[in-house]
Write an enzyme that holds these catalytic residues in place. Structure first.
Site, PDB file in Angstrom:
ATOM      1  N   TYR A 143      -5.553  -3.405   5.008  1.00  0.00           N
ATOM      2  CA  TYR A 143      -5.652  -2.402   6.069  1.00  0.00           C
ATOM      3  C   TYR A 143      -5.492  -1.042   5.410  1.00  0.00           C
ATOM      4  O   TYR A 143      -4.500  -0.803   4.710  1.00  0.00           O
ATOM      5  CB  TYR A 143      -4.574  -2.615   7.130  1.00  0.00           C
ATOM      6  CG  TYR A 143      -4.621  -1.612   8.250  1.00  0.00           C
ATOM      7  CD1 TYR A 143      -3.720  -0.535   8.290  1.00  0.00           C
ATOM      8  CD2 TYR A 143      -5.567  -1.704   9.255  1.00  0.00           C
ATOM      9  CE1 TYR A 143      -3.772   0.398   9.306  1.00  0.00           C
ATOM     10  CE2 TYR A 143      -5.625  -0.776  10.285  1.00  0.00           C
ATOM     11  CZ  TYR A 143      -4.723   0.282  10.300  1.00  0.00           C
ATOM     12  OH  TYR A 143      -4.772   1.211  11.317  1.00  0.00           O
ATOM     13  N   ASP A 238      -4.414   2.145  -2.677  1.00  0.00           N
ATOM     14  CA  ASP A 238      -3.911   2.626  -1.390  1.00  0.00           C
ATOM     15  C   ASP A 238      -2.399   2.363  -1.382  1.00  0.00           C
ATOM     16  O   ASP A 238      -1.963   1.239  -1.126  1.00  0.00           O
ATOM     17  CB  ASP A 238      -4.604   1.905  -0.229  1.00  0.00           C
ATOM     18  CG  ASP A 238      -4.031   2.349   1.108  1.00  0.00           C
ATOM     19  OD1 ASP A 238      -4.547   1.910   2.150  1.00  0.00           O
ATOM     20  OD2 ASP A 238      -3.062   3.141   1.118  1.00  0.00           O
ATOM     21  N   LYS A 266       3.350   7.759   4.902  1.00  0.00           N
ATOM     22  CA  LYS A 266       4.627   7.161   5.336  1.00  0.00           C
ATOM     23  C   LYS A 266       5.870   7.828   4.713  1.00  0.00           C
ATOM     24  O   LYS A 266       6.267   8.908   5.140  1.00  0.00           O
ATOM     25  CB  LYS A 266       4.596   5.651   5.058  1.00  0.00           C
ATOM     26  CG  LYS A 266       3.576   4.913   5.966  1.00  0.00           C
ATOM     27  CD  LYS A 266       3.622   3.425   5.789  1.00  0.00           C
ATOM     28  CE  LYS A 266       2.455   2.722   6.443  1.00  0.00           C
ATOM     29  NZ  LYS A 266       2.611   2.522   7.895  1.00  0.00           N
TER      30      LYS A 266
HETATM   31  C1  LIG Z   1      -1.733   0.450   3.275  1.00  0.00           C
HETATM   32  C2  LIG Z   1      -2.016   1.349   4.440  1.00  0.00           C
HETATM   33  N1  LIG Z   1      -2.997   2.279   4.324  1.00  0.00           N
HETATM   34  C3  LIG Z   1      -3.285   3.118   5.354  1.00  0.00           C
HETATM   35  C4  LIG Z   1      -2.589   3.042   6.545  1.00  0.00           C
HETATM   36  C5  LIG Z   1      -2.928   4.016   7.663  1.00  0.00           C
HETATM   37  O1  LIG Z   1      -1.901   4.979   7.740  1.00  0.00           O
HETATM   38  P1  LIG Z   1      -1.687   5.772   9.102  1.00  0.00           P
HETATM   39  O2  LIG Z   1      -3.026   6.354   9.518  1.00  0.00           O
HETATM   40  O3  LIG Z   1      -1.148   4.785  10.123  1.00  0.00           O
HETATM   41  O4  LIG Z   1      -0.659   6.860   8.724  1.00  0.00           O
HETATM   42  C6  LIG Z   1      -1.551   2.095   6.708  1.00  0.00           C
HETATM   43  C7  LIG Z   1      -0.808   2.011   8.032  1.00  0.00           C
HETATM   44  N2  LIG Z   1       0.027   0.868   8.228  1.00  0.00           N
HETATM   45  C8  LIG Z   1       0.192   0.443   9.600  1.00  0.00           C
HETATM   46  C9  LIG Z   1       1.170  -0.749   9.678  1.00  0.00           C
HETATM   47  N3  LIG Z   1       1.116  -1.657   8.613  1.00  0.00           N
HETATM   48  C10 LIG Z   1       0.642   1.583  10.472  1.00  0.00           C
HETATM   49  C11 LIG Z   1       1.215   1.206  11.802  1.00  0.00           C
HETATM   50  C12 LIG Z   1       0.328   1.620  12.939  1.00  0.00           C
HETATM   51  O5  LIG Z   1      -0.903   1.475  12.798  1.00  0.00           O
HETATM   52  O6  LIG Z   1       0.880   2.084  13.969  1.00  0.00           O
HETATM   53  C13 LIG Z   1      -1.273   1.230   5.634  1.00  0.00           C
HETATM   54  O7  LIG Z   1      -0.303   0.294   5.738  1.00  0.00           O
END
Ligand SMILES: Cc1ncc(COP(=O)(O)O)c(CN[C@@H](CN)CCC(=O)O)c1O
Length: 425
Positions: A143, A238, A266
């Protein structure tokens, strides 16, 4: 045992009238309804019904110093009185960029954005622009945020709620996204040979934190580095989850493999919206305004997120890494022991402050195997812990995290709750 959740239920009914599913991000939705948070402090969440939970979700990763960390609160309060968005550059952006460059091996230059999604979207555009190639390789179950290039066989909420391939994305976009299984060298070799000179980048979560917690096989990241190099393909790590978590320099320090570009988020924002693209100068300088590859954002590098980021990184010292790794390992070891003691088929994975249990009897090395886990048993485990005051992310396909505030007393309480739950699984 059941939780008092009347107020949360009431709020959920109201929320559903205005917010899709009553939430603003699908990962927060679980049946019959999520608890609504009133406040948080250190490693605890407090819901609107007065329940208190030990938090291993940490807002899906950022809150490694605990909630409402005093130094971050203090610094942001001061900044707020000086303004929160200027539309002009500030000295603090230089300070945080220098701190990132100091820590992250591939980082010679930085572009701050507001989310991990924006970071990976811009990083892929950068790779395509620099190489003049269209195709990308991503891994099944990874993801990288909620944008069109990568919402193909993706993990996290997309997998949890059954839509790993989101509708609404033109085939013209996703046909350039090549999917391969993680931890499989031959699959990557085949993908590269079948798409000779057409691949701009390989984007990888060095540790897959969006299908639970899947570790790279010994040498796998080094293999990706080498094969990318040999084929003039840019390697993107990533590190939105692993960055500043596995080590000060993230996964690239931990595994001693340096990508061409990395994406961060994060932890870097200390609880405020942030993302970043980092990489070698000759690559990064292709971004506008120096280069032609456009990347922009109203709140890019905003003083609040940057201030919180500075206050965060300065607290991530050796003790932080030692302690958060130690406590996560204790929990992972306890879960393995409990699975043996209560004869429950489970695999537990842990690296630094990340850990997750799969109710599965196979080694979980990729998305296909992760998907074979007993998700119903996982949700029984989730609810059992919640009723005992422990909150883990409500999905088999997320990862648990420890913070510096999860001390031995908290860990003991958690293990007692885990044992109670295992008795009833
Ligand atoms: C490896 C990795 N790359 C990109 C992203 C996207 O980041 P954000 O757009 O949510 O800040 C994420 C976001 N993670 C999710 C939960 N595993 C965010 C939680 C949510 O979508 O509310 C990530 O884990």
């Amino acid at each position: 045992m059941s939780l008092k959740m009347d107020k949360s239920k009431e709020l959920f009914e109201e929320a559903k009238k205005y917010l899709v599913g009553g939430v603003n991000s699908p990962v927060r939705y679980f049946k019959p309804y999520p608890f609504f948070v009133k406040k948080a402090k250190d490693c605890y969440l407090y819901d609107v019904d007065g329940n208190c939970y030990i938090d291993y979700c940490l807002a899906y990763g950022p809150m490694v110093l605990g909630h409402a960390n005093e130094k971050i609160v203090e610094a942001v309060k001061k900044q707020l009185e000086l303004g929160s968005a200027y539309g002009c550059p500030t000295e603090k952006e230089i300070i945080l960029a220098k701190e990132v460059v100091k820590r992250v091996p591939c980082a010679e230059m930085v572009r701050f954005v507001n989310s991990g999604t924006e970071a990976t979207m811009s990083a892929i555009r950068l790779a395509r622009g620099v190489t003049g190639r269209k195709k990308i390789i991503k891994f099944d179950g990874a993801y990288h945020g909620a944008h069109d290039y990568v919402l193909v066989k993706s993990g996290s909420g997309a997998l949890t709620h059954g839509h790993p391939n989101s509708p609404g994305i033109p085939e013209e976009t996703t046909k350039n996204t090549i999917l391969v299984p993680f931890n499989d060298e031959d699959a990557v070799k085949r993908a590269i040979n079948e798409n000779k000179d057409e691949i701009a980048c390989v984007i990888v979560e060095p540790v897959m934190g969006n299908v639970g917690c899947i570790l790279p096989k010994e040498g796998y990241l080094k293999f990706l580095r080498e094969i990318a190099e040999e084929n003039d393909i840019l390697l993107i790590f990533d590190e939105v989850i692993t960055g500043f978590r596995l080590a000060k320099g993230g996964a690239q320090e931990y595994f001693d493999v340096v990508p061409d570009i990395a994406t961060l988020g994060k932890i870097l924002g200390g609880g405020f919206p942030i993302g970043a693209i980092v990489g070698k100068r000759e690559i990064m300088e292709n971004f506008s305004p120096l280069g032609a590859i456009y990347q922009a954002g109203t709140f890019n590098g905003n003083p609040i997120s940057i201030t919180a980021g500075i206050a965060t990184l300065e607290q991530l010292d050796d003790k932080f890494y030692k302690e958060t790794s130690r406590t996560a390992k204790i929990l992972a070891d306890a879960l393995r022991e409990l699975a043996d003691k209560y004869n429950i088929k489970a695999k537990v994975y842990n690296i630094a402050s990340m850990f997750q249990i799969y109710f599965n009897d196979k080694d979980v090395v990729n998305y296909e195997i992760a998907k074979q886990s007993d998700v119903n048993k996982f949700m029984k485990y989730f609810w059992g812990l919640l009723e005992r005051g422990v909150f883990v992310p409500p999905s088999q396909f997320e990862c648990c995290f420890t913070s510096i505030k999860h001390d031995d007393e908290v860990i003991d309480k958690t293990i007692n709750a885990m044992e109670d739950v295992f008795r009833s699984l």
